[in-house]
Design a protein around this motif. Sequence first.
Motif, short mmCIF file in Angstrom:
data_model
loop_
_atom_site.label_atom_id
_atom_site.label_comp_id
_atom_site.label_asym_id
_atom_site.label_seq_id
_atom_site.Cartn_x
_atom_site.Cartn_y
_atom_site.Cartn_z
N THR A 1 0.99 -1.25 0.02
CA THR A 1 -0.21 -0.14 0.02
C THR A 1 0.87 1.11 0.05
O THR A 1 1.89 1.27 0.88
CB THR A 1 -0.84 0.16 1.10
N VAL A 2 0.64 2.23 -1.04
CA VAL A 2 1.55 3.37 -1.03
C VAL A 2 0.47 4.58 -0.57
O VAL A 2 -0.67 4.59 -1.16
CB VAL A 2 1.93 3.76 -2.43
N ARG A 3 0.71 5.24 0.22
CA ARG A 3 -0.26 6.04 0.97
C ARG A 3 0.55 7.65 1.25
O ARG A 3 1.38 7.66 1.60
CB ARG A 3 -0.92 5.56 2.30
N VAL A 4 -0.05 8.62 0.60
CA VAL A 4 0.24 10.07 1.07
C VAL A 4 -0.66 10.60 1.74
O VAL A 4 -1.92 10.79 1.57
CB VAL A 4 0.33 10.82 -0.27
N ALA A 5 -0.02 10.74 3.11
CA ALA A 5 -1.20 11.36 4.17
C ALA A 5 -1.29 12.74 3.84
O ALA A 5 -0.87 13.42 3.13
CB ALA A 5 -0.43 11.19 5.63
N TYR B 1 3.32 0.56 2.88
CA TYR B 1 3.28 -0.61 3.97
C TYR B 1 3.46 -2.06 3.06
O TYR B 1 2.71 -1.99 1.98
CB TYR B 1 1.85 -0.75 4.43
N THR B 2 3.80 -2.98 3.69
CA THR B 2 4.17 -4.04 2.77
C THR B 2 4.11 -5.52 3.92
O THR B 2 4.97 -5.09 5.05
CB THR B 2 5.38 -4.18 1.76
N ASP C 1 14.77 9.19 0.61
CA ASP C 1 14.64 9.63 1.88
C ASP C 1 13.25 10.30 2.38
O ASP C 1 13.01 10.45 3.58
CB ASP C 1 15.42 10.59 2.40
N ASP C 2 12.31 10.50 1.39
CA ASP C 2 10.91 11.24 1.69
C ASP C 2 10.08 9.98 1.71
O ASP C 2 9.02 10.39 2.11
CB ASP C 2 10.70 12.19 0.66
N VAL C 3 10.31 8.58 1.56
CA VAL C 3 9.42 7.62 1.56
C VAL C 3 10.02 6.73 2.79
O VAL C 3 10.88 6.52 3.08
CB VAL C 3 9.57 6.76 0.40
N THR C 4 8.72 6.58 3.67
CA THR C 4 8.95 5.66 4.87
C THR C 4 8.47 4.28 4.35
O THR C 4 7.48 4.46 3.73
CB THR C 4 8.38 6.15 5.93
N VAL C 5 9.22 3.08 4.70
CA VAL C 5 8.55 1.82 4.49
C VAL C 5 8.23 1.04 5.74
O VAL C 5 9.20 1.12 6.47
CB VAL C 5 9.53 1.13 3.64
N VAL C 6 7.14 0.74 5.96
CA VAL C 6 6.63 0.07 7.24
C VAL C 6 6.42 -1.32 6.65
O VAL C 6 5.62 -1.72 5.80
CB VAL C 6 5.38 0.55 7.70
N THR C 7 7.11 -2.56 7.57
CA THR C 7 7.43 -3.77 6.87
C THR C 7 6.87 -4.70 8.01
O THR C 7 6.68 -4.21 9.28
CB THR C 7 8.69 -4.21 6.56
N SER C 8 6.45 -5.66 7.73
CA SER C 8 6.22 -7.04 8.70
C SER C 8 5.01 -6.54 9.62
O SER C 8 5.24 -7.15 11.01
CB SER C 8 7.33 -7.41 9.42
#
Length: 780
Positions: free
Chosen positions: A475-479, A487-488, A514-521
């Motif tokens: 899921t790619v989300r721009v808040a 999110y993956t 660096d402007d992209v945060t990746v949330v895993t697991s």
Amino acid sequence: MVATGFGASVKRKEDPAFLQGKGQFVDDIHLPGMLHAAFARSPYAHARVGRIDKAAALAVPGVHTVITYADLPESVRRQTLPLLVPHPAIKQAYMPYALAKDEACYAGEPVACVIADSRYIAEDAAQLVAVEYEPLPAANDCRAALEPGAPLAHAGAESNVAARFPVKVGDAERAFVTAAHVFRERIHQHRGGAFFMECRGAVACYEAPAQSYLLYVSSQGSHRLKRCMLDMFELGDHQVRVVAPDVGGGFGPKGSFYPEYVNVAVASRLTNRPVKWIEDRRENFLATHQERDQYWDVEIAVDAGAKIIGVRGQLIHETGAYVPWGIVLPWITATTVPGPYVIPNFKLEVVSVFTNKIQTTPVRGAGRPEAVVTMERLMDRVARELKLDRAGVRARNFIRPEQMPYNVGIIFRDGRPVTYDSGDYPACQAAALATADYEEFPRRQAEARGSGRYLGIGISNAVEATGLGPYEGATVRVATSGKIVVYTGAAPQGQSHKTTLAQIAADQLGVDYDDVTVVTSDTAGISLGIGSFAARTAVNAGSSVHLAAREVADKAKKIAAGMMECMEDDLELADGCVRLKSAPDVRKSLREIAVKSIGMPGFSMAGGLPPGLEHTAYFTPERSVYSNGTHVAEVEVDIETGAVKIVRYTVAHDCGRVINPMIVDGQVVGGVAHGVGNALYERLVYDDNAQPVSTNFGEYLLPLATDVPHVDLVHLETPSPLNPLGMKGAGEGGTIPAIAAIISAVENALAPFGVTIAEAPITPQRIVELLGPAALGRTA
């Protein structure tokens, strides 16, 4: 501006936290009121479990409860841990209970779980749990376990055979009748454990108001663990959340579901407090899955020109006490044997056998290194017997690039035909040989022998199925704050997912990585996921991120076009904005667009678009994609001590288009280190009663930094046509060919003594044994 997207060797986003000691691993999680678990484990490899007396353990101050099988919830008592990959070839699907019910089938199997104020108290109390055991005969060796009258690994079993199946194409028997030459090899192979830096661990927190569980676990697949927990406790999807924080290495075994995870969850509910269990290193040797013995009896048939016309034989594979991954491991092994070679006729009979040892499941390479050793030993044998150059024998048998896609004719573990999608195997070997200065090696070898030194060179080739399905999501989300989050379900254990996936998303969204945060697991972040194993994340999660980010970019253009009263085709994404191509200063920020995308209370959504500046994509691969590589090892063997020094090591590797070359280099070099250990040092030793006798790093050797060579690395890129970015996997390619190359090099070094090698690992002691008296005259 420095490029930070796909193809750039940018620095890892993960490293600053690790370098500052700010990583968050399972043992770094401290919750109010947290208790600690320790396990009473079977001291026997095989025994009936009788009465369990908990009284002495419960009397220890600080002990809150002692859990045995009888204390488990009814749904947990009623079923074993789930078999993750069922298959009709499995004849006896033995799986463990969360705690031993009435039989322990390996030394270290958990029998009781003690919960106390501290791990120290829990450990002391676990020693006081009195269990009545009736020792039973144990099956120690998988080949011996097939003999008539052998001890049964499970009381009441019909035999020790877990599964039996053939892997075949063509008519191998006819091919051998017409062959000009037939050569036979009997090979015994042994791999060890994963022995990651961070042992396994879990923290469970039962939340009574919601009747739900939160489980933090050092794992390679949080979604898979969640599904197992839902099954074991018979819960709804909303009642379990699983989070894998930072994970200090996985290598395969952390992808499994273990009984300890069930027990800490049970304990948290019983005590209504968080419960932590952290595996110590001795437990790691006893109770974490391994990859051990395989016995091969194989033949190769070639024509007068050394072209392969057939391979046949038998593989006896040790599955250990249970089959948590079914026959995945031996199936991968069997289907990897053909490698990059044209083998028109192939037949391998595979037997998976129970023993009374901890179960075997995939370790980095997942059965492929053993297959490569077997095939490359056969190729070396052909060259030796026919007095041909080893590289030349391989070259004349390669699948050619113009034959791609190439159907090998056998079926892979995913049920699809093994069909190589792309690759140039002759070019890969040629690149490795050139880098290794192979043509000049005979001169180097002769000069060394002239001064009493023994150099050898070895070659190995491998093809690896990567990017396995069924899917991975993103899921790619721009808040509305403008922050971009991916999110993956992918579950990193050092592979740099948070960097590489950010690079892919950044390319589509016109921002810096660096402007992209990746949330895993985190199962709360995305509803479905599979996890990270089998070199699958770049292909599956990477493609999903690409597809999702592209949809978000398209949606941002649509919304911005309405806001700016222009055509979408007039817009581009750059610098965190959507802007006019012809007038870059006319723009709308992603934050403004995200705010617009969610609408206003009481107003209709404009433009007919779904709300939110986000998209979820699940890439579902048609079939596996195939990486390949060639390794060339040059070694020096001390014939007095058997010590092996790797003096030069070359890898040519093709994993399709490379997201981040620096990270891929690290993956390949790390894989080579793993292969060095498997080839020369690592062996899990058990006695005749299946008792482990190598249960620490004084008895089980890992390679030191001084044992791992510098690796000369060459990248080739043949893009895969089966995913949008042309990627293939890279996580295991450094390990898979390594053992074969090193063994071949050692044998080549010892050729003056007539030594041939049909085993792995090949330790210094074993080298001295193989040399025997033949070397004495050379060292006098």
